[in-house]
Structures are given as C-alpha cells and as structure tokens.
Design a protein around this motif. Structure first.
Motif, short mmCIF file in Angstrom:
data_model
loop_
_atom_site.label_atom_id
_atom_site.label_comp_id
_atom_site.label_asym_id
_atom_site.label_seq_id
_atom_site.Cartn_x
_atom_site.Cartn_y
_atom_site.Cartn_z
N TYR A 35 0.78 -1.28 0.20
CA TYR A 35 0.20 0.06 0.21
C TYR A 35 0.82 1.08 -0.25
N GLN A 48 -1.42 -6.26 -5.19
CA GLN A 48 -2.31 -7.73 -3.87
C GLN A 48 -1.19 -9.14 -5.16
N GLU A 98 -8.25 -14.39 2.68
CA GLU A 98 -8.56 -12.98 2.52
C GLU A 98 -8.99 -12.06 3.31
N TYR A 103 -6.48 -7.53 8.63
CA TYR A 103 -4.89 -7.67 8.13
C TYR A 103 -3.90 -6.74 8.65
N LEU B 92 -14.43 -4.78 2.62
CA LEU B 92 -13.54 -6.06 2.31
C LEU B 92 -14.76 -6.28 1.57
N GLY B 99 -10.24 -11.74 -2.01
CA GLY B 99 -11.04 -10.34 -1.23
C GLY B 99 -9.70 -8.96 -1.45
N LYS B 100 -10.39 -8.25 -1.24
CA LYS B 100 -10.48 -7.01 -1.63
C LYS B 100 -10.54 -5.89 -0.48
N LEU B 101 -9.50 -5.10 0.40
CA LEU B 101 -10.19 -4.10 0.81
C LEU B 101 -9.23 -3.16 0.80
#
Lengths: 114, 113
Positions: A35, A48, A98, A103, B92, B99-101
C-alpha cells in the motif's frame, strides 16, 4: 508470532533515482499487499499477491513501479525513476483467508524524494 | 468502483468527551474493519464487523455495522489522550474469490488533556 517486517524504515533519495523496499510477511500468510499512504490519508493498494502470483496490480504505476514475490514469501517493491509525488509511506501487509480476519501491517518505509 | 467516505477528517476534543466517526458507502461490503494507526507505525486492526446491524464493544469503543452493510460507525466514550491517532475504516469485498480491502480517508483524532 513475529509481525510483518519491513526495511528500510526511512529513505531519502533524489528525484530520478531508484529505490527498493523489502517485506517479510507473517509465516503462512498466503496474501501479501503493498500500500501507498500519503500523509494523513488512508492507504491505497498498489499490488496484491496470492502466494507468488499477482492478483491485482491495477493501481500500480507500471512505468516506474515494479514488485515481485519470489517463492511466495518475501517481496520487494521498486521505484525507478522516482518522482517527487512518490514521497509517501509504503506499507506492506499480509493476511489469511482473503483478509476476512483483518490484515497485519508492517511499520512501513517512509520515502522522501527531494 | 467501491468508495468509502469517512467523516469527520479531523477531530480535536478534550479528554472525557464522547465522539463518533462515520464511514459511509453506496456499496455493500462483506465486512467492515476498523484500524488505528499511530505516527510512524502501520495500522493495527481494532475490530471486524460482519453481520448487518452488528454491534461490537471494545472497552470504551463501540462499533456498529449498518443493517444494509454499507456503513459503519465508531463511538468512543470518555475519550482519553491515549486514544489520539488516525482511525481508518476499511471495507472488504470480493472480486471472484479474491478478497480486496479498500480504506477510507481516515479520521485524525486529537484528544487534549
């Protein structure tokens, strides 16, 4: 468990120079993220990885940024050549499942381009 | 394109006051995560809310997920100087199996003694 390790913590370079950042995620975390965070703003996803494959690099400025994750573990993010607007904190994160359980972020690398 | 609008962007209050931070979107999320970030560190996960209408409490912090899973709020009761930091909401969602945040812009909270 050990956290996400990043190095260096700080880097100052001149514009048009190159720079590389390193990340070691939490052991067993298949997904790794880079990020970019401008001061006072929310992080923006650059790339990602799922294991050693790229699943999303839609916001990576590919003319100057590159990233790799060899052997599905460590990762490096490179900028070449750097621009003034690349000054930011570069955060690495990793996750299980996922990201359903959140995180885990490293402390980041603060890059200043002068 | 999923977007998260967070408000307010800045908040400066006295110790002991209450505050609420809002996170809004037109998109539905699988879950909403709240993080807190201190200067020179990466964001640290506070909580994840998954079910519409869900309320979670973490000491003096109360998190709520909207019924439609499009919005969330963080309420802090009797703020302390140690609550100072950048608060980030993150939604999310899944694109296929990935999965994407995505993060909101953040709320910078300053609690003065």
């Amino acid at each position: 468990e050990a956290g996400v390790a990043q190095s260096p913590r700080y880097k100052i370079i001149e514009k048009r120079q190159s720079v590389a950042f390193w990340c070691n995620p939490i052991s067993g975390h298949a997904t790794l993220y880079w990020y970019q965070q401008i001061l006072g703003q929310g992080p923006k996803l650059l790339i990602q990885f799922q294991n050693n494959g790229v699943v999303d690099d839609s916001q990576l400025p590919k003319d100057r940024f590159s990233a790799e994750r060899l052997k599905g573990v460590d990762s490096t993010l490179k900028i070449q050549p750097a621009k003034l607007e690349d000054s930011a904190v570069y955060l690495c994160a990793s996750s299980l499942n996922e990201g359903r359980y959140g995180y885990t972020f490293g402390s980041g690398t603060r890059l200043t381009v002068v | 394109t999923q977007l998260l609008e967070q408000s307010p962007q800045f908040l400066s209050i006295q110790e002991g006051e209450n505050l609420t931070v809002y996170c809004n979107s037109s998109s539905v999320f699988s879950s909403l995560q709240w993080y807190r970030q201190e200067p020179g560190e990466g964001p640290v996960l506070l909580v994840t809310v998954v079910t519409g209408g869900e309320v979670k409490k973490l000491k003096r912090l109360t998190f709520q997920f909207g019924d439609a899973r499009k919005d969330s709020s963080l309420h802090i009761t009797a703020a302390q100087t140690g609550d100072t930091g950048l608060y980030l909401c993150a939604g999310l969602f899944f694109s296929g199996n990935t999965g994407k945040l995505i993060f909101g812009q953040g709320t910078t909270l300053q609690v003065k003694p």
